[in-house]
Enzyme design. Structure first.
Site, PDB file in Angstrom:
ATOM      1  N   HIS A 191       2.594  -3.509   4.167  1.00 59.69           N
ATOM      2  CA  HIS A 191       3.709  -3.926   5.021  1.00 59.69           C
ATOM      3  C   HIS A 191       4.917  -2.990   4.914  1.00 59.69           C
ATOM      4  O   HIS A 191       5.953  -3.269   5.520  1.00 59.69           O
ATOM      5  CB  HIS A 191       4.124  -5.358   4.664  1.00 59.69           C
ATOM      6  CG  HIS A 191       3.101  -6.388   5.029  1.00 59.69           C
ATOM      7  ND1 HIS A 191       3.088  -7.031   6.246  1.00 59.69           N
ATOM      8  CD2 HIS A 191       2.034  -6.865   4.337  1.00 59.69           C
ATOM      9  CE1 HIS A 191       2.070  -7.867   6.289  1.00 59.69           C
ATOM     10  NE2 HIS A 191       1.414  -7.782   5.138  1.00 59.69           N
ATOM     11  N   LYS A 218      -1.031  -2.916  10.556  1.00 59.08           N
ATOM     12  CA  LYS A 218       0.383  -3.283  10.685  1.00 59.08           C
ATOM     13  C   LYS A 218       1.082  -2.204  11.517  1.00 59.08           C
ATOM     14  O   LYS A 218       0.944  -2.161  12.724  1.00 59.08           O
ATOM     15  CB  LYS A 218       1.038  -3.437   9.314  1.00 59.08           C
ATOM     16  CG  LYS A 218       0.240  -4.218   8.287  1.00 59.08           C
ATOM     17  CD  LYS A 218      -0.137  -5.606   8.704  1.00 59.08           C
ATOM     18  CE  LYS A 218      -0.876  -6.315   7.592  1.00 59.08           C
ATOM     19  NZ  LYS A 218      -1.749  -7.399   8.027  1.00 59.08           N
ATOM     20  N   SER A 228       4.036 -10.011   1.802  1.00 58.30           N
ATOM     21  CA  SER A 228       3.756 -10.398   3.185  1.00 58.30           C
ATOM     22  C   SER A 228       4.326 -11.743   3.595  1.00 58.30           C
ATOM     23  O   SER A 228       4.496 -11.994   4.783  1.00 58.30           O
ATOM     24  CB  SER A 228       2.245 -10.406   3.426  1.00 58.30           C
ATOM     25  OG  SER A 228       1.595 -11.330   2.570  1.00 58.30           O
TER      26      SER A 228
END
Length: 401
Positions: A211, A242, A183
């Site tokens: 992610h 996300k 991240s």
């Protein structure tokens, strides 16, 4: 009671002396997936993790609105105590199908997904082998599990191999935990090599695709799909906050007796379940992932444009061209001033300082969205370049290197 945080208070005061409080920004209004207003001025959002822009997808918003009208605003309790709504079970089945797994369970946040997965899977007799740059939620889950923790060097399969060999004669299961996209720097795990080490050692493997879900792989299932090693991944954990544009998290697996984790994972058992509106929007977001692959194509074009623009300006953004791009700063003071000047110029990014960053080095962290226009990308690149030049940033970074 709070006196023990005196050093933290002093550190925050020092940050605020150089401008706005980067950890207390309050937007007037969020206008879209890529823009907001702050103090009456329009700001380009370049630090939201909203990779596909689905927070403003009309079909997801419509699904959430219908769910609120039909089922109310919340569940007011855990699924163990209050029961599951039909949407919870339907989303878990939908997730399992999308990820090509037999089972899935939903948590109320992505943080709790890691906490609950590790605390449920591992115990004091087991070993957790964690990448050194793992997210805080992974370390916290390991502590909650009470397992024996071994850190291996970031993205270093050989170091992992050495540590697994050292533990070969130790009792207990060995679970390796890595992330798809990390991240802070946006670099990806060498998952093929890690999977080979896992097979060799007879260990288990969990991948946090927080992610990378919706971003990598032909179908958007993440790094394991992109690297062709999904059969080697025993547990997949991720978040809805996300690419899926909401909040919540999940754990998925083909493991036998998977549902026992619902009775063994305290972060699942003792937390209020997700409200119907979130369940509905996430379920629809998965449909968007499956039916609109052009979104990923647009995201990757934006990523390439942004990385190329910064590279042409002499700024390094890390080893991988992913939606996360971080600019390393020579010191904390420069990073704070840089962040403030970007915000004053209408560009919002994340300031990352202290223990949250690899090696404790200050970063300006950006995240690219499929909904960013080429004009917004170019404007951000030019603004970053001009402010970096005004700070003598290039010379400072070159000297440090």
């Amino acid at each position: 009671m709070l006196a023990k945080y005196r050093e933290l208070r002093n550190a925050r005061a020092g940050v605020m002396q150089l401008g706005q409080d980067p950890f207390g920004v309050v937007f007037d209004r969020i206008l879209s997936a890529t823009e907001a207003t702050l103090d009456g001025n329009r700001v380009v959002l370049l630090g939201t993790n909203n990779y596909l822009g689905l927070t403003f997808d009309q079909s997801c918003m419509d699904a959430a609105a219908r769910a609120v009208r039909e089922e109310g605003t919340g569940t007011t309790g855990s699924r163990i105590a209050n029961g599951s709504y039909g949407g919870h079970a339907a989303l878990e089945a939908r997730l399992a199908g999308f990820l090509k797994r037999r089972h899935a369970m939903v948590f109320s946040t992505g943080y709790q997904a890691n906490l609950g997965a590790l605390a449920g899977l591992a115990g004091p007799q087991d070993h957790l082998l964690l990448d050194a740059d793992s997210h805080a939620s992974i370390y916290d889950g390991a502590r909650m599990a009470g397992a024996q923790v071994t850190r291996f060097r970031h993205n270093d399969p050989e170091d992992l191999r050495r540590r697994l060999r050292h533990l070969a004669d130790q009792p207990g299961e060995k679970l390796v935990v890595v992330e798809g996209v990390y991240s802070m720097l946006g670099d990806v795990a060498p998952l093929r090599d890690i999977a080979a080490v896992k097979r060799e050692a007879g260990a288990w493997l969990m991948v946090d695709e927080a992610h990378s879900l919706g971003v990598l792989g032909e179908a958007g299932r993440g790094l394991a799909e992109a690297h062709g090693v999904e059969p080697d991944v025993d547990y997949v954990v991720g978040t809805f906050s996300k690419s899926l544009g909401a909040v919540g998290g999940f754990l998925a697996s083909d493991a036998e007796d998977f549902d026992l984790l619902r009775l063994a994972s305290r972060p699942y058992m003792f937390t209020a379940s997700l409200p119907p509106s979130v369940i509905a929007s996430v379920t629809q977001a998965i449909t968007v992932l499956e039916t609109q692959p052009l979104l990923r194509g647009r995201l990757h074009r934006n990523v390439a444009r942004f990385h190329a623009g910064l590279a042409a300006a002499g700024l390094s953004t890390g080893p991988s061209a992913s939606p996360v791009a971080s600019i390393r700063c020579p010191d904390q003071g420069t990073a704070i001033v840089f962040w403030n000047r970007l915000l004053a110029a209408g560009i919002y990014v994340n300031l990352a300082i202290g223990s949250a960053t690899p090696g404790g080095k200050p970063l300006l962290r950006t995240s690219i969205c499929a909904e960013h226009t080429p004009e917004q990308i170019d404007h951000a690149v030019v603004t970053i370049r001009e402010i970096a030049a005004s700070l003598g940033f290039f010379q400072t970074v070159d000297a440090a290197e």
